[in-house]
Design a protein around this motif. Structure first.
Motif, PDB file in Angstrom:
ATOM      1  N   GLY A 106      56.229  20.942  15.535  1.00 26.26           N
ATOM      2  CA  GLY A 106      54.694  20.808  15.848  1.00 26.26           C
ATOM      3  C   GLY A 106      53.821  21.712  14.856  1.00 26.26           C
ATOM      4  N   VAL A 107      54.293  21.392  13.671  1.00 27.27           N
ATOM      5  CA  VAL A 107      53.653  21.952  12.586  1.00 27.27           C
ATOM      6  C   VAL A 107      52.860  20.971  11.724  1.00 27.27           C
ATOM      7  CG1 VAL A 107      53.795  23.215  10.341  1.00 27.27           C
ATOM      8  CG2 VAL A 107      55.191  24.050  12.387  1.00 27.27           C
ATOM      9  N   GLY A 108      51.484  21.112  11.289  1.00 29.00           N
ATOM     10  CA  GLY A 108      50.970  20.174  10.504  1.00 29.00           C
ATOM     11  C   GLY A 108      51.388  20.199   9.026  1.00 29.00           C
ATOM     12  N   LEU A 109      50.705  19.181   8.285  1.00 29.85           N
ATOM     13  CA  LEU A 109      50.835  19.228   7.127  1.00 29.85           C
ATOM     14  C   LEU A 109      49.853  18.987   6.301  1.00 29.85           C
ATOM     15  CD1 LEU A 109      53.883  17.472   5.007  1.00 29.85           C
ATOM     16  CD2 LEU A 109      51.622  16.949   4.244  1.00 29.85           C
ATOM     17  N   THR A 110      49.296  19.824   5.179  1.00 32.17           N
ATOM     18  CA  THR A 110      48.282  19.592   4.493  1.00 32.17           C
ATOM     19  C   THR A 110      48.803  19.249   2.985  1.00 32.17           C
ATOM     20  OG1 THR A 110      47.931  21.875   4.116  1.00 32.17           O
ATOM     21  CG2 THR A 110      46.446  20.951   5.556  1.00 32.17           C
ATOM     22  N   ALA A 111      48.494  18.042   2.484  1.00 33.75           N
ATOM     23  CA  ALA A 111      49.123  17.511   1.164  1.00 33.75           C
ATOM     24  C   ALA A 111      47.988  17.695  -0.022  1.00 33.75           C
ATOM     25  CB  ALA A 111      49.229  16.212   1.412  1.00 33.75           C
ATOM     26  N   TYR A 112      48.347  18.415  -0.772  1.00 27.60           N
ATOM     27  CA  TYR A 112      47.798  18.599  -2.153  1.00 27.60           C
ATOM     28  C   TYR A 112      48.485  17.795  -3.174  1.00 27.60           C
ATOM     29  CZ  TYR A 112      51.147  21.930  -4.387  1.00 27.60           C
ATOM     30  OH  TYR A 112      52.267  22.142  -4.766  1.00 27.60           O
ATOM     31  N   GLY A 113      47.568  17.559  -4.421  1.00 28.48           N
ATOM     32  CA  GLY A 113      48.117  16.807  -5.442  1.00 28.48           C
ATOM     33  C   GLY A 113      48.386  15.229  -4.898  1.00 28.48           C
TER      34      GLY A 113
ATOM     35  N   ASP B 158      51.255   8.208  13.045  1.00 30.72           N
ATOM     36  CA  ASP B 158      51.455   7.977  14.366  1.00 30.72           C
ATOM     37  C   ASP B 158      51.328   9.550  15.252  1.00 30.72           C
ATOM     38  OD1 ASP B 158      52.732   5.498  14.299  1.00 30.72           O
ATOM     39  OD2 ASP B 158      54.602   6.275  13.425  1.00 30.72           O
ATOM     40  N   THR B 159      51.151  10.356  14.508  1.00 35.28           N
ATOM     41  CA  THR B 159      51.060  11.886  15.013  1.00 35.28           C
ATOM     42  C   THR B 159      49.591  12.438  14.502  1.00 35.28           C
ATOM     43  OG1 THR B 159      52.482  12.654  13.275  1.00 35.28           O
ATOM     44  CG2 THR B 159      53.484  12.084  15.265  1.00 35.28           C
ATOM     45  N   SER B 160      49.009  11.797  13.538  1.00 31.59           N
ATOM     46  CA  SER B 160      47.702  12.468  12.910  1.00 31.59           C
ATOM     47  C   SER B 160      48.048  13.925  12.641  1.00 31.59           C
ATOM     48  CB  SER B 160      46.733  12.299  14.051  1.00 31.59           C
ATOM     49  OG  SER B 160      46.479  10.937  14.428  1.00 31.59           O
ATOM     50  N   ASP B 161      49.062  14.031  11.779  1.00 32.82           N
ATOM     51  CA  ASP B 161      49.568  15.462  11.619  1.00 32.82           C
ATOM     52  C   ASP B 161      49.542  15.634   9.990  1.00 32.82           C
ATOM     53  OD1 ASP B 161      51.780  14.074  11.066  1.00 32.82           O
ATOM     54  OD2 ASP B 161      52.974  15.058  12.162  1.00 32.82           O
ATOM     55  N   VAL B 162      49.111  14.781   9.279  1.00 29.13           N
ATOM     56  CA  VAL B 162      48.821  15.012   7.871  1.00 29.13           C
ATOM     57  C   VAL B 162      47.570  14.555   7.301  1.00 29.13           C
ATOM     58  CG1 VAL B 162      49.550  13.909   5.771  1.00 29.13           C
ATOM     59  CG2 VAL B 162      51.128  13.872   7.545  1.00 29.13           C
ATOM     60  N   VAL B 163      47.082  15.912   6.599  1.00 28.58           N
ATOM     61  CA  VAL B 163      45.736  15.924   6.189  1.00 28.58           C
ATOM     62  C   VAL B 163      45.753  16.084   4.581  1.00 28.58           C
ATOM     63  CG1 VAL B 163      43.490  17.369   6.222  1.00 28.58           C
ATOM     64  CG2 VAL B 163      44.957  16.911   8.114  1.00 28.58           C
ATOM     65  N   PRO B 164      45.045  15.136   4.015  1.00 27.11           N
ATOM     66  CA  PRO B 164      45.057  15.198   2.700  1.00 27.11           C
ATOM     67  C   PRO B 164      43.872  15.922   1.802  1.00 27.11           C
ATOM     68  CG  PRO B 164      44.901  12.899   3.388  1.00 27.11           C
ATOM     69  CD  PRO B 164      44.798  13.896   4.351  1.00 27.11           C
ATOM     70  N   LEU B 165      44.305  16.980   1.043  1.00 24.03           N
ATOM     71  CA  LEU B 165      43.306  17.783   0.120  1.00 24.03           C
ATOM     72  C   LEU B 165      42.788  17.031  -0.845  1.00 24.03           C
ATOM     73  CD1 LEU B 165      45.120  21.124   0.600  1.00 24.03           C
ATOM     74  CD2 LEU B 165      43.094  20.267   1.873  1.00 24.03           C
ATOM     75  N   VAL B 166      41.587  16.759  -1.193  1.00 25.45           N
ATOM     76  CA  VAL B 166      41.009  16.008  -2.272  1.00 25.45           C
ATOM     77  C   VAL B 166      40.531  17.262  -3.180  1.00 25.45           C
ATOM     78  CG1 VAL B 166      39.336  14.358  -3.105  1.00 25.45           C
ATOM     79  CG2 VAL B 166      40.430  14.073  -0.856  1.00 25.45           C
ATOM     80  N   GLY B 167      41.172  17.068  -4.438  1.00 24.34           N
ATOM     81  CA  GLY B 167      40.678  18.052  -5.542  1.00 24.34           C
ATOM     82  C   GLY B 167      39.375  17.795  -6.317  1.00 24.34           C
ATOM     83  N   ALA B 168      38.404  17.305  -5.684  1.00 23.84           N
ATOM     84  CA  ALA B 168      37.271  16.949  -6.454  1.00 23.84           C
ATOM     85  C   ALA B 168      36.541  17.809  -7.211  1.00 23.84           C
ATOM     86  CB  ALA B 168      36.380  16.006  -5.520  1.00 23.84           C
ATOM     87  N   ARG B 169      36.159  17.654  -8.239  1.00 24.32           N
ATOM     88  CA  ARG B 169      35.169  19.045  -9.091  1.00 24.32           C
ATOM     89  C   ARG B 169      34.077  18.552  -9.168  1.00 24.32           C
ATOM     90  NH1 ARG B 169      38.079  20.483 -14.625  1.00 24.32           N
ATOM     91  NH2 ARG B 169      38.193  18.214 -14.958  1.00 24.32           N
ATOM     92  N   THR B 170      33.661  17.127  -8.848  1.00 18.44           N
ATOM     93  CA  THR B 170      32.236  16.770  -9.040  1.00 18.44           C
ATOM     94  C   THR B 170      31.971  15.958  -7.942  1.00 18.44           C
ATOM     95  OG1 THR B 170      32.887  14.679 -10.029  1.00 18.44           O
ATOM     96  CG2 THR B 170      32.653  16.455 -11.570  1.00 18.44           C
ATOM     97  N   ARG B 171      30.615  15.981  -7.743  1.00 17.64           N
ATOM     98  CA  ARG B 171      30.059  15.021  -6.557  1.00 17.64           C
ATOM     99  C   ARG B 171      30.447  13.356  -6.778  1.00 17.64           C
ATOM    100  NH1 ARG B 171      24.036  17.337  -6.868  1.00 17.64           N
ATOM    101  NH2 ARG B 171      24.804  17.677  -9.097  1.00 17.64           N
TER     102      ARG B 171
END
Length: 334
Positions: free
Chosen positions: A197-204, A273-286
């Protein structure tokens, strides 16, 4: 902005998070004013999860965020902070430090630089091979009990380490690099995260811009751009990798979205299926942020996912993800 919950014990966050590292020079020259404006635009768009590290430009990134967040309701956003990477005056890495006394020291500096009384998600940036993970997490647990930290996270560790850490204190999420061209998490880590029951935040998720649809084979990196030393961007590898991007572009055009939006949505869909992955977006500009945000609501069908898989099969990319020296120096466990 849709929301997701990080695991069974973690907080509810926006379906996309903002990774702030690039605003402090990791990929070359930056515009501080534009970085601050981008953070504020993300918040205005409903992004609630902001990720940083205390070692990003030796505190520069935390100070930038403090300015960008000034005047905002503290309960309207969550700060995810990585700690423990030692740096030298020439910006060289000296390895991870997960000693309990160091954890509290790093936290005190972050609280001061960020101008806050608590960190929402606090995590060691890498596993310190000289310190049992139980000791490091135990020190963070003390800070949770004291009210200085809300949730405990991990970064770039293997499944066995997640189990050991989770036995000390519930782990909200594991942060790990995860993209169409880096899928090492799928075999061993993701199943254990879901078991516990641990989530995942994805970078890159855009592989440092390589699969954003905006990179070109002849592009030169400027001073201070770490991508110059990454093998997947080197001559011979980059051309092969960009051919994969062009195959992905055909899928994106058929879907009516950009390559970047499709790549981000693919990562988000891995938690479908579990809504447990959240992407991190490395945006530097608007501008880049505005392109990325629609991915939060881009639904991918089974046919879409099959087309993406055909365009960029697992293991198809060429080149390592870090320079070999950096991998050794950072104590990577992935």
């Amino acid at each position: 902005m849709p929301t997701r919950t990080l695991g069974r014990t973690g907080p509810t966050v926006s379906a996309l998070g903002l990774g702030a590292m690039g605003m402090s020079g990791a990929y070359g020259a930056t515009d501080r004013g534009e970085g601050i404006a981008t953070v504020r635009a993300a918040l205005d768009a409903g992004v609630t999860l902001i990720d940083t590290g205390d070692f990003y430009a030796m505190g520069h990134n935390e100070l930038l965020l403090a300015e960008a967040l000034r005047g905002r309701d503290r309960d309207s956003y969550l700060l995810s902070v990585k700690f423990g990477m030692l740096r030298g005056p020439g910006s060289e890495f000296g390895g991870p430090d997960g000693r309990p006394e160091a954890v509290k020291n790093f936290l005190a500096y972050s609280l001061t630089r960020l101008g806050t009384d608590h960190i929402d998600l606090y995590r060691p940036a890498r596993l310190d091979p000289a310190v049992p993970i139980e000791d490091t997490v135990g020190a963070i647990k003390e800070m949770v009990d004291a009210g200085h930290v809300r949730y405990v996270g991990l970064s770039e560790v293997d499944a066995a380490t997640v189990r050991r850490a989770h036995a000390v204190h519930p782990i909200a999420d594991l942060q790990i690099e995860y993209s169409l061209i880096r899928r090492t998490a799928e075999a061993g880590v993701l199943p254990v995260l879901r078991e516990l029951g641990v989530g995942l935040t994805a970078y890159g998720v855009l592989s440092r811009g390589l699969i954003s649809g905006h990179w070109s084979a002849g592009r030169r990196t400027g001073p201070g751009d770490s991508r110059a030393a990454i093998p997947r961007f080197s001559s011979g590898n980059v051309e092969h990798n960009l051919a994969l991007v062009e195959a992905l572009r055909a899928v994106a055009e058929a879907k009516g979205c950009t390559v970047a939006q499709l790549a981000i949505a693919w990562v988000a869909a891995q938690g479908r299926d579990t809504s447990d992955v959240v992407p991190l977006v490395g945006a530097r500009t608007r501008e880049r942020l505005a392109e990325a945000l629609p991915a939060a609501e881009l639904a991918l069908s089974a046919d879409d996912l099959a087309a993406i898989e055909a365009a960029v099969p697992a293991g198809a990319a060429r080149g390592d993800y870090y320079p070999s020296a950096a991998t050794a120096g950072r104590g990577t466990r992935s």
